[in-house]
Design a protein around this motif. Sequence first.
Motif, short mmCIF file in Angstrom:
data_model
loop_
_atom_site.label_atom_id
_atom_site.label_comp_id
_atom_site.label_asym_id
_atom_site.label_seq_id
_atom_site.Cartn_x
_atom_site.Cartn_y
_atom_site.Cartn_z
N PRO A 1 0.82 -1.22 0.00
CA PRO A 1 0.00 0.00 0.00
C PRO A 1 0.85 1.28 0.00
O PRO A 1 0.50 2.27 -0.64
CB PRO A 1 -0.81 -0.12 1.29
CG PRO A 1 -0.92 -1.59 1.53
CD PRO A 1 0.39 -2.15 1.05
N GLU A 2 1.99 1.23 0.67
CA GLU A 2 2.88 2.39 0.70
C GLU A 2 3.47 2.67 -0.68
O GLU A 2 3.59 3.82 -1.10
CB GLU A 2 4.01 2.18 1.72
CG GLU A 2 3.56 2.14 3.16
CD GLU A 2 2.99 0.78 3.58
OE1 GLU A 2 3.18 -0.23 2.87
OE2 GLU A 2 2.34 0.75 4.65
N GLN A 3 3.86 1.61 -1.38
CA GLN A 3 4.41 1.77 -2.73
C GLN A 3 3.34 2.32 -3.68
O GLN A 3 3.63 3.18 -4.51
CB GLN A 3 4.94 0.43 -3.24
CG GLN A 3 6.20 -0.03 -2.54
CD GLN A 3 6.58 -1.45 -2.93
OE1 GLN A 3 5.73 -2.32 -3.05
NE2 GLN A 3 7.88 -1.67 -3.13
N ILE A 4 2.13 1.82 -3.55
CA ILE A 4 1.03 2.31 -4.38
C ILE A 4 0.80 3.80 -4.11
O ILE A 4 0.65 4.60 -5.04
CB ILE A 4 -0.26 1.50 -4.14
CG1 ILE A 4 -0.06 0.08 -4.68
CG2 ILE A 4 -1.47 2.17 -4.78
CD1 ILE A 4 -1.17 -0.88 -4.33
N GLU A 5 0.80 4.17 -2.83
CA GLU A 5 0.60 5.58 -2.46
C GLU A 5 1.69 6.46 -3.05
O GLU A 5 1.43 7.55 -3.55
CB GLU A 5 0.55 5.71 -0.94
CG GLU A 5 0.14 7.07 -0.46
CD GLU A 5 -1.26 7.48 -0.91
OE1 GLU A 5 -1.45 8.69 -1.18
OE2 GLU A 5 -2.14 6.62 -1.01
N GLU A 6 2.92 5.99 -3.02
CA GLU A 6 4.03 6.74 -3.59
C GLU A 6 3.87 6.91 -5.10
O GLU A 6 4.11 7.99 -5.65
CB GLU A 6 5.36 6.05 -3.27
CG GLU A 6 6.57 6.89 -3.53
CD GLU A 6 6.62 8.18 -2.72
OE1 GLU A 6 7.11 9.18 -3.25
OE2 GLU A 6 6.16 8.20 -1.56
#
Length: 67
Positions: free
Chosen positions: A3-8
């Motif tokens: 989810p963090e990578q997607i947000e980035e």
Amino acid sequence: MTPEQIEEKLKLIDAIEQVRTKNNVNWMNLLRVALKADPAGTLELVREINTKDNEISELFAKLGEAV
């Protein structure tokens, strides 16, 4: 992806969108200058650009089709 990578990645897309928005204004201003300088040549190029944009849209549609 996490989810963090997607947000980035979504933040990067937002940044690209902001730059493209500003650059689209530049393109439209360039089109105005070109139209004043060479109306017939400019309109021919606009038709050509539109044709290629339509080809790109068709390719994107194929890319989005289910397998």
